[in-house]
Design a protein around this motif. Structure first.
Motif, short mmCIF file in Angstrom:
data_model
loop_
_atom_site.label_atom_id
_atom_site.label_comp_id
_atom_site.label_asym_id
_atom_site.label_seq_id
_atom_site.Cartn_x
_atom_site.Cartn_y
_atom_site.Cartn_z
N UNK A 121 -3.03 4.99 -5.65
CA UNK A 121 -3.45 3.98 -4.58
C UNK A 121 -3.87 2.74 -5.09
N UNK A 122 -3.44 1.59 -5.02
CA UNK A 122 -3.69 0.21 -5.65
C UNK A 122 -5.36 0.23 -5.40
N UNK A 123 -5.97 0.48 -4.50
CA UNK A 123 -7.28 0.61 -4.50
C UNK A 123 -7.77 0.00 -3.11
N UNK A 124 -9.21 -0.31 -3.32
CA UNK A 124 -9.81 -0.94 -1.78
C UNK A 124 -9.98 -2.22 -1.97
N UNK A 125 -9.03 -3.18 -1.84
CA UNK A 125 -9.20 -4.38 -1.71
C UNK A 125 -7.92 -5.28 -0.79
N UNK A 126 -8.03 -6.51 -0.54
CA UNK A 126 -7.00 -7.25 0.32
C UNK A 126 -7.04 -6.69 1.69
N UNK A 127 -8.16 -5.84 2.28
CA UNK A 127 -8.08 -5.31 3.56
C UNK A 127 -6.87 -4.32 3.75
N UNK A 128 -6.72 -3.63 2.79
CA UNK A 128 -5.55 -2.69 2.68
C UNK A 128 -5.62 -1.40 3.35
N UNK A 129 -6.99 -0.90 3.02
CA UNK A 129 -6.83 0.65 3.11
C UNK A 129 -6.60 1.26 4.49
N UNK A 130 -7.04 0.76 5.63
CA UNK A 130 -6.66 1.44 7.06
C UNK A 130 -5.22 1.14 7.15
N UNK A 131 -4.87 0.11 6.82
CA UNK A 131 -3.32 -0.28 7.07
C UNK A 131 -2.23 0.33 5.95
N UNK A 132 -2.56 0.03 4.66
CA UNK A 132 -1.49 0.74 3.66
C UNK A 132 -1.90 2.11 3.59
N UNK A 133 -3.09 2.46 3.01
CA UNK A 133 -3.19 3.82 2.81
C UNK A 133 -3.24 4.81 4.12
N UNK A 134 -3.53 4.04 5.37
CA UNK A 134 -3.44 4.87 6.63
C UNK A 134 -2.04 5.20 6.86
N UNK A 135 -1.05 4.20 6.30
CA UNK A 135 0.45 4.59 6.86
C UNK A 135 0.88 5.77 5.93
N UNK A 136 0.27 5.67 4.69
CA UNK A 136 0.80 6.92 3.92
C UNK A 136 0.12 8.16 4.38
N UNK A 137 -1.04 8.23 4.75
CA UNK A 137 -1.47 9.46 5.46
C UNK A 137 -0.80 9.56 6.83
N UNK A 138 -0.60 8.85 7.64
CA UNK A 138 0.25 9.00 8.75
C UNK A 138 1.54 9.69 8.37
N UNK A 139 2.31 9.20 7.42
CA UNK A 139 3.60 9.70 7.05
C UNK A 139 3.43 11.05 6.45
N UNK A 140 2.46 11.37 5.57
CA UNK A 140 2.18 12.70 5.15
C UNK A 140 2.09 13.66 6.19
N UNK A 141 1.23 13.35 7.27
CA UNK A 141 0.62 13.90 8.26
C UNK A 141 1.86 14.32 9.10
N UNK A 142 2.85 13.44 9.31
CA UNK A 142 3.95 13.79 10.24
C UNK A 142 4.72 14.89 9.43
N UNK A 143 4.90 14.81 8.26
CA UNK A 143 5.70 15.48 7.35
C UNK A 143 5.17 17.08 7.50
N UNK A 144 3.84 17.33 7.37
CA UNK A 144 3.16 18.46 7.60
C UNK A 144 2.99 18.92 8.88
N UNK A 145 3.18 18.13 9.87
CA UNK A 145 3.43 18.47 11.25
C UNK A 145 4.69 19.32 11.45
N UNK A 146 5.77 18.48 10.84
CA UNK A 146 7.22 18.97 11.05
C UNK A 146 7.24 20.48 10.43
N UNK A 147 6.49 20.71 9.10
CA UNK A 147 6.51 21.99 8.69
C UNK A 147 5.84 22.96 9.19
N UNK A 148 4.81 22.52 10.00
CA UNK A 148 4.05 23.63 11.01
C UNK A 148 4.90 24.08 11.95
N UNK A 149 5.49 22.86 12.53
CA UNK A 149 6.27 23.31 13.93
C UNK A 149 7.51 23.91 13.63
N UNK A 150 7.81 23.96 12.37
CA UNK A 150 9.20 24.64 11.87
C UNK A 150 8.81 26.17 11.71
#
Lengths: 161, 768, 285
Positions: free
Chosen positions: B535-564
């Motif tokens: 992660x580039x780090x905590x600056x530029x008001x980035x974490x919720x938006x940028x890191x949050x999107x990474x988490x969202x994507x990872x969580x969606x993949x995990x969700x898919x695996x669970x549903x499978x």
């Protein structure tokens, strides 16, 4: 050469007999004894991060000599409660969203503890005055004041141990 | 309608809150390392000098001294302390130790010793002969003809014009500015200045450098940018990156001051030289003078408008003082324009230009607001002047001009992070509503119409607006890994750096929302270069938006695996299943399996696999949060004392994942801004020595200095953000300076354009 | 802490404290609350002598005046009924503004007199009320008015002494305290303490001290003279504003310019005098 000395004092309810250096600060002693809640933010008494209770009164441990606590009662945040059995003030700080980085939190809770031990129904202005010597750069103090008022309310409702 | 999920949008317990409230040993220095040496730095007493000779023999003889480093015994590697994405847009004008010192407090040498006393004694005994050079103590002096060149070394890289002390420069024309002003009915101009101010994170910069059982170097450090620390330290000390592990424990605040790699290379070099662990902690005076500050800046804004208030031309000129080194010099300067000008996108003619210059004063760097704070001070004071000239209500003037959803600004494309930006259309903007709510709460109409006066106290109300961004377009990158335990709980690994903001909690909420579990079922581990993704780090008001999107994507993949897996268990296709309340349930039959059953089956029984996924995210845009600020001030006309009586801020941060944490960001930023407005300023002697580098003299607001403060989060939904979110961390700090200045003007009719508005400055202005 | 203290002593009585102090020959210091010592950087200091066990923590009322033991903390002063009642709450008004609760828990009244920081609030108030310091050294007991003590080389004088008590005399009129600062937590950029006795609608006596100028609080005798015999009221306060701006001696430091101090001192004094007059008149009734 510095002459090491030994003192008795009570730390969080336990008698301790420890070796100290004559010019050592209470901050240094307490951190040496593992009381890591006592934070060093300025070492000049200006920020309040190192606040502890000495005989029930909040003081800066950075501007208190360890030798001064001989025979006295010292309480650090560890002495109030821990995660499996937190003090209502600690709960209130989490509940109210008063903890951001958490570095000022130990000192804040301890000055609040002293306030609430004297005044069970403080006004918001009295809370602000009580915590005014403890600096916080994260919260703007709004939620810290909320937390202290919440803890006071719980105390009045008999929810404190 | 904003999203209110099972977890998102709710004030869940901060995941580390109770442990912090109980004082658990979670910070950098709370780890006791037996046998660790203490590292200390010898600092320059001169603002500008050449080191002619350095003799450490007496110092080395002090019992307990393990090693002493200085320019004569370390490799000379140019680098920047700015913790930014690679290649950094800041000049490589730093060296671990140099033959020259460029400000009072600059590094001369470093000592590692058994005790602090021995280290101090050694510092005292290091003999240094200096050739004192003329010092440059203001940007004007730096630019004057014949000024001494501060960076005359020939191996620095990326300086715009070293010979003339110009670290960076920008010149961005849009349209035809001269025509723009010629076609304008009304022209106003404001020039505002911000002095040296400091972040004052409560925890001073500190680091522990030690070696793990395989001999790899571990840096446990108070940083906002663990991955940049690893890259920069590797470069400076000459270790391969894989030999370094950077761990960020809990951090006692940053606000940008820890987006700099200042102590880590020194601690690493000492530890490597001594072959022993080294602990380094700056004292408060060092934090003030030898870490980083906000860039002092003078910003001139010239506005041209049509009679109806529509802006037609905006010129913004910035003169930024970057101090002795150019950390963030170009990007802070760029942001002064890029985070302000798009707000008023109606003007077709723009010109943003400026310079960041070197001086022999402390080094400026990243500080919450990052140039925008400086820009908004001048822009919003100028807007107040324009409203007065047009006879318009200041709110009305903003409503006429501010950007709306569906609109764009050429600035988005013209100015990026040290390079060109990307075109962007704003997709969410609730600024109109922010203005309405804020005005109503402060009682704008009534107070604006009737000025109150009590004895010598004059009362007034003022306002301002601002926007920021959410991360850096095309540059920031965040990754997240989520793994499921067989009992249906999850481990969330993020490079994202919680520096007290609560981002661990916010990211856990995003994961929990997608995975249908309460936050308690997600344990977060963040910011460890060995064990978490990048992660580039905590600056530029980035974490919720940028890191949050990474988490969202990872969580969606995990969700898919669970549903499978669940699909196999329930003998139904995944699209007929839903995941909620820790179960997978068939939408058709209502039959369900628990996550624990899914986890056990996947782990031990059939077609075994670890349910685990990683994802990365790079923002293609940087959606701005918006805010409107209103305040009421009282001015003592006899003494110049200013009191902020009330402050109201209404902000649009998209969906607030955790409303209390979001409000806390806004409150904290506003109170910092009030400090900038009323009391905060580093002062210097005529030889460039800081004279108030302590918390006794440098006054940050205490609880008694906070006015009645009310913040409102106005709903919007950002379609490009995680579950509708955008950022909130910085936008709040831009408002107080102009809002308070404008309120003072309303109260007493004088413009305060130099911060802080001390009694002396206010009284001098009142007396003309 | 950067002090290199070799020994820490707990004195049992004043005599022991004095003999230890003399044995250190200038390398020892008396410690009450310890606040200023802990913040100091005196590399010569070898021994600290703690006098907190000498029984010098008390507040007694005496004939309308107040005796405050040297080791009494500012919090203890605030909590004492006698101190709260002294001069209609004037002392409590001042002490309640000093620093913040944890520092008031540690700072002692004697320590405030010994340190006598120029920017501090308490010295200005003590000068105005004409407080008397009582101390003991090898030669015996001494007493002096603070304003006289602080004019001389008091740090050297007190370095071989133990302050035992501060006496605040009774007054028939009323006092008020005023302070200007950048923010609430800040030390004064200028402070003042004003006392007035009002008889038959006229100022019978005036005590006015201005501090943080940036020098330590001093009386403005010329202003006291100007006030005496005059009728309190807006007209008089306007004269104060003008005369103070014309005549006051102030300087500059990094916190404020001399020009600002000159301009702000008049309004500050005028307002504080007005409050004192109001209280004195109310008291007379």
């Amino acid at each position: 050469m510095q002459e090491a000395m030994k003192i008795y004092f009570e730390l969080n309810g336990e008698q301790r007999y420890v070796e100290i250096e004559p010019g050592e600060s209470l901050l240094s002693l307490l951190r040496r004894l593992g009381m890591k809640s006592v934070k060093s933010g300025c070492e000049t008494g200006d920020c309040g991060a190192c606040t502890v209770l000495l005989n029930g009164r909040a003081v800066r441990s950075c501007t208190t000599f360890a030798a001064q606590v001989r025979g006295k009662r010292v309480t650090t945040l560890e002495g109030l409660g821990d995660v499996d059995d937190p003090h209502p003030l600690q709960e209130a700080f989490v509940e109210a969203g008063a903890v951001q980085c958490g570095f000022c939190t130990p000192g804040m809770i301890l000055v609040a503890y002293e306030l609430l031990s004297k005044n069970g129904a403080p006004t918001p202005q009295e809370v602000r005055a009580a915590i005014s010597g403890n600096l916080c750069r994260c919260t703007g103090y709004v939620k810290i004041v909320d937390a202290v008022l919440l803890a006071a309310q719980w105390k009045r409702e008999g929810k404190w141990r | 309608m904003a999203l209110e999920g099972k977890v998102v949008g709710r004030n869940v317990r901060k995941v580390d809150g109770l442990a912090l409230a109980c004082g658990r040993p979670k910070f950098t220095l709370d780890l006791d390392l037996p046998g660790a040496l203490v590292g200390k730095i010898l600092r320059s007493p001169y603002a500008h000098a050449r080191i002619l000779r350095i003799d450490t023999s007496r110092a080395e003889a002090v019992p307990g001294v393990a090693c002493i480093l200085h320019h004569g015994n370390v490799d000379r590697v140019p680098y920047t302390t700015a913790g930014q994405g690679w290649p950094e847009p800041s000049p490589y004008d730093n060296f671990l130790f140099d033959r020259k010192v460029r400000f009072v407090g600059d590094r001369v040498a470093a000592v590692a010793a058994e005790t602090e006393e021995a280290a101090r004694e050694a510092l005292r005994l290091i003999e240094v002969d200096y050739e004192v050079l003329p010092a440059v103590l203001s940007p004007e002096e730096a630019l004057a003809a014949g000024a001494p060149a501060i960076h005359d070394e020939d191996d620095a890289e990326g300086i715009y014009d070293a010979q003339h002390n110009i670290a960076a420069a920008v010149d961005i024309p849009v349209g035809d500015i001269e025509r723009g002003f010629a076609e304008s009915d009304v022209i106003v101009e404001a020039s505002c200045e911000i002095p040296y101010s400091q972040h004052v994170a409560l925890e001073p910069h500190c680091v522990i450098a030690y070696f793990d059982e395989d001999g790899r170097l571990v840096l446990r450090t108070s940083t906002q940018v663990p991955f940049h620390v690893r890259r920069i330290v590797a470069r400076v000390v000459g270790l391969p990156m894989e030999k370094i592990r950077v761990v960020k424990p809990r951090i006692g605040g940053g606000f940008g001051s820890k987006q700099e790699v200042i102590l880590e290379p020194v601690a690493a070099a000492l530890a490597l030289r001594a072959g022993r662990p080294v602990v380094m902690a700056l004292d408060r005076a060092e934090v003030f003078t030898a870490t980083r500050t906000r860039h002092p800046m003078r910003v001139r804004v010239k506005l041209g408008a049509k009679k109806d208030g529509t802006l037609h031309a905006i010129e913004m000129e910035a003169l930024s003082n970057t101090g002795a080194y150019g950390a963030h010099s170009l990007t802070v300067l760029s942001n002064t324009g890029s985070k302000t000008l798009p707000l008023y996108n109606k003007a077709p003619h723009l010109w943003f230009h400026g310079k960041a210059v070197y001086t022999n004063l402390p080094v400026a760097g990243a500080y919450r607001g990052y140039g925008a704070t400086q820009g908004y001070f001048a822009l919003e004071v100028a807007m107040d002047m324009l409203a007065e000239r047009l006879g318009m209500d200041p709110i009305e003037l903003r409503l006429v001009n501010h950007i709306r959803a569906g609109e764009t600004s050429p600035i988005f494309e013209k100015i990026g992070e040290g390079r060109e930006g990307k075109p962007q259309t704003v997709k969410s903007c609730a600024l109109e509503e922010c203005l309405r709510v804020g005005a109503e709460k402060i009682g704008w109409r009534e107070k604006r119409a009737r000025r109150r006066r009590e004895g010598s106290w004059a009362y007034g109300v003022g306002m301002s607006v601002s926007m920021q961004g959410s991360g850096i377009t095309g540059i920031d990158m965040a990754a997240a890994t989520i793994m499921m335990n067989e009992n249906g709980s999850f481990r969330l690994l993020v490079g994202a750096t919680d520096i007290g903001t609560g981002s661990d909690t916010v990211l856990a909420q995003i994961a929990a929302e997608v995975l249908g579990v309460p936050v308690e079922r997600i344990s977060v581990y963040s910011s460890d270069t060995d064990f978490t993704p990048f992660d580039t780090g905590a600056y530029a008001s980035s974490t919720t938006y940028v890191s949050g999107m990474a988490v969202l994507r990872a969580a969606r993949k995990v969700r898919e695996a669970i549903l499978e897996v669940a699909a196999g268990m329930l003998a139904e296709p995944p699209e007929d299943l839903e995941l909620a309340e820790e179960r997978v349930t068939s939408k058709k039959t209502g039959k369900s399996v628990t996550l624990s059953e899914v986890g056990h089956r996947a782990t031990y029984v059939v077609d075994q696999r670890h349910i685990i996924a990683s994802a990365s995210f790079v923002p293609e845009e940087s959606p701005p949060p918006f805010a409107a600020f209103f305040c009421e001030v009282a001015v003592d006309t006899e003494t110049g004392v200013v009191r902020v009586e009330r402050f109201v801020a209404a902000a649009d941060c998209g969906v607030a994942i955790h409303p209390k944490l979001a409000a806390g960001q806004l409150e904290g930023a506003i109170v910092q801004g009030i400090g900038h407005a009323l009391s905060e300023e580093l002062l210097f002697s005529e030889k460039g020595r800081c004279t108030n580098a302590n918390l006794f003299d440098y006054r940050i607001p205490s609880a008694l200095d906070v006015p009645a403060l009310e913040v409102v989060l106005v709903d919007s939904e950002e379609p490009s953000g995680p579950l509708g979110a955008k950022s909130i961390a910085e936008v709040g700090i831009n408002g107080p300076l102009p809002a308070i200045s404008n309120a003072i003007y309303h109260a007493v009719g004088v413009r305060l354009t130099r911060a802080p508005f001390t009694p002396a400055r206010v009284l001098a202005a009142l007396r003309g | 802490m950067r002090l290199k203290i070799k020994r820490f002593h707990y004195a049992r009585d004043v005599e022991e404290a004095l003999s230890l102090l003399s044995a250190y020959r200038g390398r020892g210091a008396i410690l009450a609350g310890g606040l200023d010592l802990a913040r100091s950087f005196n590399p010569k200091l070898e021994g600290l002598i703690d006098i907190s066990g000498l029984g010098l923590s008390y507040v007694h009322e005496q004939d309308g005046g107040l005796r405050i033991g040297a080791t009494t903390t500012l919090t203890e002063v605030l909590e004492s009924r006698a101190a709260r009642e002294y001069l209609g709450g004037f002392l409590a008004e001042v002490v309640g503004q000093v620093a913040n609760p944890p520092l008031r828990n540690q700072a002692t009244f004697g320590g405030a007199v010994a340190s006598a920081h120029p920017w501090a609030d308490l010295p200005t108030a003590l000068v105005a009320v004409g407080a008397e310091v009582r101390w003991v050294d090898q030669e015996g007991e001494h007493r002096a008015r603070v304003e006289e003590l602080w004019q001389g080389e008091f740090r050297r004088l007190l370095s071989s002494a133990v302050i035992t008590e501060i006496f605040l005399p009774p007054w028939e009129g009323a006092f008020a305290f005023g302070k200007l600062s950048r923010n609430v937590g800040d030390i004064a950029l200028l402070n003042c303490a004003c006392g007035l006795g009002i008889e038959d609608g006229k100022v019978a006596w005036a005590r006015v001290a201005l501090g943080a100028t940036p020098r330590r609080g001093r009386r403005l005798l010329w202003l006291e003279d100007l006030l005496t015999g005059e009728a309190p009221g807006e007209e008089l306060w306007q004269v104060v504003r003008e005369q103070v701006e014309a005549n006051v001696e102030v300087g500059a430091d990094r916190r404020a310019s001399a020009a600002w101090r000159r301009a702000a001192a008049g309004p500050l004094l005028a307002r504080t005098l007005a409050r004192a007059a109001e209280k004195a008149t109310a008291r007379q009734r």
